[in-house]
Enzyme design. Structure first.
Site, PDB file in Angstrom:
ATOM      1  N   GLU A 227       0.831  -1.199   0.000  1.00 31.94           N
ATOM      2  CA  GLU A 227       0.000   0.000   0.000  1.00 31.94           C
ATOM      3  C   GLU A 227       0.870   1.256   0.000  1.00 31.94           C
ATOM      4  OE1 GLU A 227      -2.647  -0.385   3.406  1.00 31.94           O
ATOM      5  OE2 GLU A 227      -2.707  -2.567   3.128  1.00 31.94           O
ATOM      6  N   GLU A 338      -9.810   5.696   2.983  1.00 30.15           N
ATOM      7  CA  GLU A 338     -10.141   4.896   4.173  1.00 30.15           C
ATOM      8  C   GLU A 338     -10.102   5.814   5.394  1.00 30.15           C
ATOM      9  OE1 GLU A 338      -8.280   1.151   6.806  1.00 30.15           O
ATOM     10  OE2 GLU A 338      -7.342   1.752   4.921  1.00 30.15           O
TER      11      GLU A 338
END
Length: 423
Positions: A227, A338
């Site tokens: 990520e 997120e």
């Protein structure tokens, strides 16, 4: 004042134990002292492992200290499998068809973007050749974590799993997402240009981030994830600055992996960009827009997963042996936002995602990902096929996709969190 410091938790536990066993005040004091001493020792040991001896140190305007550490002394080489590792100083291959921004630069939708994005510490110096910049970890950083052991790690199972949402369990993990994704093929990397903002965070134990996920395996205990993106995380960094970050795990966020260089794994080769350092300037509502490009790809010769920031900075690589289900390729790629929703007093958090505005507001107001691409088995960058979208509660955070000649495949995403339709 920061909430949730680990040291306070340990002192509170000692106090509870004192009351429970009805110790004398003297014994209680000794118990507290012992708990405090053990915690201090644990923190000091952790700091010794993370912070390497610098060749030079640079004070950043935001209060960070950036240590220039010799490339051979970086945290990666604490890993037992990297003891005799020969650093790969450049990738064997770059993906073909890297998107060149010439058309985008002259487009009406991007004309407001001006200066390239920088890191704040660059104002006060740079790291010499053969060193890498590492943000120094302070004792307060570790103490804010839920435990010394969990410092630098995400909570478990935070990768969004599209189409898996049971309405009764929407916030079971405490994480909410607004993403675009592709699956059903073999992926050897991904790229995106991400609009950079400074979302407001309601609670210090919450965060807001925008990133891409390279995923392999199921969403069980074998999930592998690489990520990268930007984040605002008061717990991790002690402030509300927008920072460049990376993350990796090979066991669904359980024991392996970490943010940035807070454990052994990622091998950095670049002396100009520091993981976890503040980025500047930032986009403003109805004002100038700034974005960063991130590319992650698998070197077809050596097999390592490389990361590039912008057009100029190849940062380094995750050695392929770190992973099981990403050893060959990824089975899914996700792009998006997120947040942590801790539901204080039973209400949805007002922590913002992206710009804090919904996608329908469009350019200059909503946050975006543009020119999203995947790397195929021939090491070519290409447009993703069959893009899906996913959000747990679209009244809180939403996502809208589109495509055109300049931005390729893109989407706007984000939202304010708590509002009249998201109580």
């Amino acid at each position: 004042m920061m909430v949730g410091g680990g040291g306070g938790k340990h002192r509170a536990l000692a106090a509870v134990l004192c009351l429970w066993v009805l110790m004398s005040p003297h014994s209680c004091g000794a118990a507290r002292l012992e708990a405090g001493s053990k915690q201090t020792l644990n923190v000091q040991n952790r700091l010794k492992r993370i912070n390497k001896k610098p060749v030079k140190s640079i004070q950043s305007p935001d209060g960070d200290i950036i240590d220039c550490v010799h490339i051979s002394k970086q945290p990666a080489f604490d890993h037992p499998y990297l003891k005799d590792h020969k650093i790969q100083m450049r990738p064997s291959y770059h993906p073909e068809g890297l998107f060149v921004d010439n058309k985008a630069a002259s487009s009406s939708t991007t004309k407001e973007r001006t200066n390239p994005i920088n890191q704040l510490w660059h104002q006060n110096g740079k790291c010499p050749e053969n060193t890498i910049p590492i943000r120094r970890t302070k004792s307060d950083d570790v103490l804010r974590a839920s435990s010394v052991k969990r410092y630098g790690k995400k909570k478990q199972r935070t990768a969004p799993q599209p189409r898996s949402v049971n309405p009764d369990l929407i916030n079971q993990s405490g994480h909410q997402h607004a993403i675009a994704y592709v699956e059903g093929d073999k992926y050897y990397g991904a790229k995106a240009t991400i609009n950079v903002w400074e979302p407001k965070i309601q609670q210090s134990n919450e965060f807001s981030l925008s990133q891409l996920w390279i995923l392999g395996g199921s969403f069980g205990e074998d999930l592998n994830s690489i990520e990268a993106g930007w984040q605002v995380s008061p717990d991790l960094y002690g402030d509300n600055n927008t920072r460049l970050f990376t993350y990796w795990t090979s066991d669904a966020y359980q024991a392996t992996g970490c943010y940035n260089l807070l454990c052994s794994g990622f091998v950095q080769i670049n002396n100009e960009i520091a993981m976890g350092a503040s980025i500047s300037p930032l986009s403003s509502y109805r004002g100038s827009q700034y974005d960063i490009s991130i590319l992650i790809w698998k070197d077809p010769k050596e097999g390592n997963w490389w990361m590039q920031f912008g057009n100029d900075y190849v940062l380094g690589y995750w050695p392929s042996f770190l992973f099981s289900n990403l050893a060959d390729s990824a089975s899914m790629v996700e792009w998006g936002g997120e947040v942590v929703n801790s539901e204080l007093d039973g209400e949805h958090t007002s922590t913002q995602m992206g710009s804090g505005h919904f996608p329908e507001e469009g350019f200059g107001k909503a946050s975006y990902f543009r020119n999203i691409q995947v790397v195929d088995g021939s090491n070519n960058l290409k447009a993703p096929k069959g893009i899906g979208t996913f959000t747990e509660q679209s009244n809180c955070y939403d996502v809208q996709t589109g495509d055109n000649g300049d931005w390729g495949h893109y989407f706007y995403y984000g939202g304010p969190g708590k509002n009249s339709n998201c109580p």
